[in-house]
Design a protein around this motif. Structure first.
Motif, PDB file in Angstrom:
ATOM      1  N   PRO A  73       0.809  -1.213   0.000  1.00  0.00           N
ATOM      2  CA  PRO A  73       0.000   0.000   0.000  1.00  0.00           C
ATOM      3  C   PRO A  73       0.845   1.268   0.000  1.00  0.00           C
ATOM      4  O   PRO A  73       2.006   1.249   0.426  1.00  0.00           O
ATOM      5  CB  PRO A  73      -0.812  -0.111   1.302  1.00  0.00           C
ATOM      6  CG  PRO A  73      -0.092  -1.088   2.151  1.00  0.00           C
ATOM      7  CD  PRO A  73       0.712  -1.969   1.250  1.00  0.00           C
ATOM      8  N   ASP A  74       0.254   2.367  -0.492  1.00  0.00           N
ATOM      9  CA  ASP A  74       0.923   3.666  -0.400  1.00  0.00           C
ATOM     10  C   ASP A  74       1.174   3.958   1.076  1.00  0.00           C
ATOM     11  O   ASP A  74       0.364   3.597   1.931  1.00  0.00           O
ATOM     12  CB  ASP A  74       0.036   4.766  -1.011  1.00  0.00           C
ATOM     13  CG  ASP A  74      -0.017   4.656  -2.529  1.00  0.00           C
ATOM     14  OD1 ASP A  74       0.889   4.026  -3.113  1.00  0.00           O
ATOM     15  OD2 ASP A  74      -0.968   5.187  -3.127  1.00  0.00           O
ATOM     16  N   GLY A  75       2.285   4.591   1.353  1.00  0.00           N
ATOM     17  CA  GLY A  75       2.628   4.866   2.752  1.00  0.00           C
ATOM     18  C   GLY A  75       3.572   3.838   3.337  1.00  0.00           C
ATOM     19  O   GLY A  75       4.094   4.013   4.433  1.00  0.00           O
ATOM     20  N   ILE A 104      10.118  -6.463  -9.880  1.00  0.00           N
ATOM     21  CA  ILE A 104       9.609  -6.096  -8.551  1.00  0.00           C
ATOM     22  C   ILE A 104      10.466  -4.974  -7.968  1.00  0.00           C
ATOM     23  O   ILE A 104       9.949  -3.958  -7.478  1.00  0.00           O
ATOM     24  CB  ILE A 104       9.589  -7.329  -7.612  1.00  0.00           C
ATOM     25  CG1 ILE A 104       8.447  -8.278  -8.015  1.00  0.00           C
ATOM     26  CG2 ILE A 104       9.454  -6.905  -6.142  1.00  0.00           C
ATOM     27  CD1 ILE A 104       8.493  -9.655  -7.342  1.00  0.00           C
ATOM     28  N   LEU A 105      11.786  -5.130  -8.035  1.00  0.00           N
ATOM     29  CA  LEU A 105      12.688  -4.118  -7.484  1.00  0.00           C
ATOM     30  C   LEU A 105      12.585  -2.807  -8.260  1.00  0.00           C
ATOM     31  O   LEU A 105      12.608  -1.725  -7.666  1.00  0.00           O
ATOM     32  CB  LEU A 105      14.128  -4.643  -7.498  1.00  0.00           C
ATOM     33  CG  LEU A 105      14.390  -5.827  -6.557  1.00  0.00           C
ATOM     34  CD1 LEU A 105      15.781  -6.396  -6.784  1.00  0.00           C
ATOM     35  CD2 LEU A 105      14.230  -5.422  -5.103  1.00  0.00           C
ATOM     36  N   ALA A 106      12.463  -2.911  -9.582  1.00  0.00           N
ATOM     37  CA  ALA A 106      12.348  -1.701 -10.408  1.00  0.00           C
ATOM     38  C   ALA A 106      11.075  -0.936 -10.060  1.00  0.00           C
ATOM     39  O   ALA A 106      11.079   0.296  -9.934  1.00  0.00           O
ATOM     40  CB  ALA A 106      12.356  -2.075 -11.886  1.00  0.00           C
ATOM     41  N   ARG A 107       9.992  -1.676  -9.883  1.00  0.00           N
ATOM     42  CA  ARG A 107       8.700  -1.037  -9.585  1.00  0.00           C
ATOM     43  C   ARG A 107       8.714  -0.359  -8.213  1.00  0.00           C
ATOM     44  O   ARG A 107       8.221   0.758  -8.040  1.00  0.00           O
ATOM     45  CB  ARG A 107       7.594  -2.103  -9.647  1.00  0.00           C
ATOM     46  CG  ARG A 107       6.207  -1.584  -9.355  1.00  0.00           C
ATOM     47  CD  ARG A 107       5.661  -0.736 -10.510  1.00  0.00           C
ATOM     48  NE  ARG A 107       4.367  -0.162 -10.144  1.00  0.00           N
ATOM     49  CZ  ARG A 107       4.127   1.144 -10.093  1.00  0.00           C
ATOM     50  NH1 ARG A 107       5.066   2.016 -10.407  1.00  0.00           N
ATOM     51  NH2 ARG A 107       2.937   1.591  -9.771  1.00  0.00           N
ATOM     52  N   LEU A 108       9.296  -1.030  -7.219  1.00  0.00           N
ATOM     53  CA  LEU A 108       9.359  -0.435  -5.878  1.00  0.00           C
ATOM     54  C   LEU A 108      10.289   0.786  -5.875  1.00  0.00           C
ATOM     55  O   LEU A 108      10.005   1.786  -5.210  1.00  0.00           O
ATOM     56  CB  LEU A 108       9.797  -1.476  -4.845  1.00  0.00           C
ATOM     57  CG  LEU A 108       8.740  -2.567  -4.570  1.00  0.00           C
ATOM     58  CD1 LEU A 108       9.327  -3.695  -3.740  1.00  0.00           C
ATOM     59  CD2 LEU A 108       7.498  -1.994  -3.878  1.00  0.00           C
ATOM     60  N   LYS A 109      11.349   0.721  -6.660  1.00  0.00           N
ATOM     61  CA  LYS A 109      12.251   1.877  -6.775  1.00  0.00           C
ATOM     62  C   LYS A 109      11.500   3.053  -7.396  1.00  0.00           C
ATOM     63  O   LYS A 109      11.626   4.193  -6.952  1.00  0.00           O
ATOM     64  CB  LYS A 109      13.464   1.484  -7.624  1.00  0.00           C
ATOM     65  CG  LYS A 109      14.515   2.582  -7.723  1.00  0.00           C
ATOM     66  CD  LYS A 109      15.717   2.140  -8.543  1.00  0.00           C
ATOM     67  CE  LYS A 109      16.779   3.227  -8.539  1.00  0.00           C
ATOM     68  NZ  LYS A 109      17.971   2.805  -9.285  1.00  0.00           N
ATOM     69  N   GLU A 110      10.731   2.749  -8.432  1.00  0.00           N
ATOM     70  CA  GLU A 110       9.910   3.749  -9.118  1.00  0.00           C
ATOM     71  C   GLU A 110       8.954   4.424  -8.127  1.00  0.00           C
ATOM     72  O   GLU A 110       8.707   5.625  -8.200  1.00  0.00           O
ATOM     73  CB  GLU A 110       9.078   2.995 -10.164  1.00  0.00           C
ATOM     74  CG  GLU A 110       8.685   3.751 -11.394  1.00  0.00           C
ATOM     75  CD  GLU A 110       7.973   2.773 -12.354  1.00  0.00           C
ATOM     76  OE1 GLU A 110       6.748   2.613 -12.205  1.00  0.00           O
ATOM     77  OE2 GLU A 110       8.651   2.156 -13.192  1.00  0.00           O
ATOM     78  N   ARG A 111       8.425   3.625  -7.198  1.00  0.00           N
ATOM     79  CA  ARG A 111       7.488   4.150  -6.200  1.00  0.00           C
ATOM     80  C   ARG A 111       8.202   4.792  -5.009  1.00  0.00           C
ATOM     81  O   ARG A 111       7.556   5.290  -4.095  1.00  0.00           O
ATOM     82  CB  ARG A 111       6.561   3.023  -5.699  1.00  0.00           C
ATOM     83  CG  ARG A 111       5.568   2.546  -6.746  1.00  0.00           C
ATOM     84  CD  ARG A 111       4.689   1.425  -6.235  1.00  0.00           C
ATOM     85  NE  ARG A 111       3.898   1.830  -5.093  1.00  0.00           N
ATOM     86  CZ  ARG A 111       3.169   0.991  -4.339  1.00  0.00           C
ATOM     87  NH1 ARG A 111       3.144  -0.294  -4.625  1.00  0.00           N
ATOM     88  NH2 ARG A 111       2.471   1.436  -3.303  1.00  0.00           N
ATOM     89  N   GLY A 112       9.533   4.743  -5.016  1.00  0.00           N
ATOM     90  CA  GLY A 112      10.303   5.358  -3.944  1.00  0.00           C
ATOM     91  C   GLY A 112      10.247   4.606  -2.625  1.00  0.00           C
ATOM     92  O   GLY A 112      10.379   5.188  -1.557  1.00  0.00           O
ATOM     93  N   ILE A 113      10.040   3.281  -2.715  1.00  0.00           N
ATOM     94  CA  ILE A 113       9.945   2.461  -1.499  1.00  0.00           C
ATOM     95  C   ILE A 113      11.226   1.637  -1.348  1.00  0.00           C
ATOM     96  O   ILE A 113      11.530   0.797  -2.196  1.00  0.00           O
ATOM     97  CB  ILE A 113       8.708   1.540  -1.544  1.00  0.00           C
ATOM     98  CG1 ILE A 113       7.424   2.368  -1.714  1.00  0.00           C
ATOM     99  CG2 ILE A 113       8.630   0.700  -0.260  1.00  0.00           C
ATOM    100  CD1 ILE A 113       6.168   1.536  -1.962  1.00  0.00           C
ATOM    101  N   PRO A 114      11.987   1.849  -0.260  1.00  0.00           N
ATOM    102  CA  PRO A 114      13.218   1.088  -0.054  1.00  0.00           C
ATOM    103  C   PRO A 114      12.952  -0.409   0.138  1.00  0.00           C
ATOM    104  O   PRO A 114      11.918  -0.799   0.681  1.00  0.00           O
ATOM    105  CB  PRO A 114      13.817   1.688   1.224  1.00  0.00           C
ATOM    106  CG  PRO A 114      13.154   3.022   1.381  1.00  0.00           C
ATOM    107  CD  PRO A 114      11.789   2.861   0.792  1.00  0.00           C
ATOM    108  N   VAL A 115      13.903  -1.210  -0.302  1.00  0.00           N
ATOM    109  CA  VAL A 115      13.744  -2.669  -0.286  1.00  0.00           C
ATOM    110  C   VAL A 115      14.960  -3.336   0.353  1.00  0.00           C
ATOM    111  O   VAL A 115      16.087  -2.881   0.188  1.00  0.00           O
ATOM    112  CB  VAL A 115      13.609  -3.212  -1.735  1.00  0.00           C
ATOM    113  CG1 VAL A 115      13.517  -4.734  -1.749  1.00  0.00           C
ATOM    114  CG2 VAL A 115      12.404  -2.615  -2.428  1.00  0.00           C
ATOM    115  N   MET A 116      14.690  -4.442   1.036  1.00  0.00           N
ATOM    116  CA  MET A 116      15.740  -5.362   1.466  1.00  0.00           C
ATOM    117  C   MET A 116      15.375  -6.715   0.858  1.00  0.00           C
ATOM    118  O   MET A 116      14.211  -7.118   0.910  1.00  0.00           O
ATOM    119  CB  MET A 116      15.742  -5.447   2.993  1.00  0.00           C
ATOM    120  CG  MET A 116      16.630  -6.528   3.537  1.00  0.00           C
ATOM    121  SD  MET A 116      16.516  -6.548   5.350  1.00  0.00           S
ATOM    122  CE  MET A 116      17.243  -8.149   5.650  1.00  0.00           C
TER     123      MET A 116
END
Length: 198
Positions: A73-75, A104-116
Motif C-alpha cells: 500500500p501507499d505509505g 519487482i525491485l524496479a517497480r518499488l524503486k519507481e514508487r520510492g519504497i526502499p527494499v531489502m
C-alpha cells in the motif's frame, strides 16, 4: 548534518514483508508467522514498527510480481522481499525468477519504497548446474539496485529436521524464531536507513 529533532516519530515505521508461504506462515498459528515474530523482536529492541504480512503461500516470483501493486500500500516505508523458493522447488528457469524479481525491485524503486532482499538457495536435489544459475540471482540484483541483501532466508533452518514441519520445507515456530534471530541485525541495519536519526 546532525539535526537532533526532538520530534520523536509519532507514527510507527510501516514495513511490508512480501513473500511466499515462508512469509505467510504456512502451517503455523498467525502469531507464529515470520512478520509477527519479526515485529515482536524489533519492538523488544525498541523499534516502533508495524510489519504487514503480504505473504501468499505458493507464490512464485512471477505471481508476486502480478500482485505487487495492491500488496504494497501507499505509505509503506520499507519492503522485505522474500520470493523464489517456489520457483526453485518447481525447477522453473532461474532466468524467469531473476526477471520477475528485477521487475519487482524496479517497480518499488519507481514508487520510492526502499527494499531489502532475502535470498533463497536452490534445493540440492536439483543439481549443481541449476544451483549455479539460481543461487547468484539475489546478490546480482542487490548490487544492481543498491539494496541490502540477507543472503539466505532459511539460514540455520534449512535441512534441520527438528526446525521444519513434516514436509521438510516450512519452518516450525522454533524454526521461525531462529530465522528472526539470524535476520534481525540485517533488518535493524535496513530500518536505520529508513528514518533520519532524530
Amino acid at each position: 548534518m546532525m539535526a537532533h529533532g526532538t520530534l520523536a516519530a509519532a507514527e510507527p515505521l510501516r514495513l511490508v514483508a512480501f513473500g511466499d508461504s515462508l512469509t505467510a506462515g504456512y502451517g503455523l498459528a498467525a502469531t507464529d508467522a515470520f512478520p509477527v515474530q519479526l515485529q515482536a523482536a524489533l519492538k523488544a529492541r525498541g523499534h516502533d514498527v508495524v510489519i504487514e504480512n503480504a505473504g501468499v503461500s505458493g507464490d512464485t516470483t512471477s505471481a508476486g510480481l502480478s500482485r505487487l501493486d495492491w500488496s504494497i500500500p501507499d505509505g509503506t516505508q520499507g519492503v522485505i522481499v522474500e520470493l523464489g523458493a517456489n520457483d526453485a522447488l518447481r525447477g522453473l528457469d532461474p532466468a524467469i525468477a531473476e526477471a520477475s524479481l528485477d521487475k519487482i525491485l524496479a517497480r518499488l524503486k519507481e514508487r520510492g519504497i526502499p527494499v531489502m532482499i532475502a535470498g533463497m538457495r536452490a534445493p540440492p536435489n536439483l543439481g549443481k548446474a541449476y544451483q549455479e544459475r539460481f543461487d547468484p540471482i539475489y546478490a546480482r540484483l542487490a548490487e544492481k539496485y543498491g539494496v541490502p541483501l540477507y543472503p539466505f532466508f532459511l539460514d540455520g533452518v534449512a535441512g534441520q529436521v527438528a526446525l521444519n514441519q513434516r514436509d521438510g520445507i516450512h519452518p516450525t515456530p522454533e524454526g521461525v524464531k531462529i530465522i528472526v534471530a539470524n535476520i534481525l541485525p540485517a533488518v535493524e541495519a535496513f530500518i536505520a536507513t529508513l528514518r533520519p536519526p532524530g
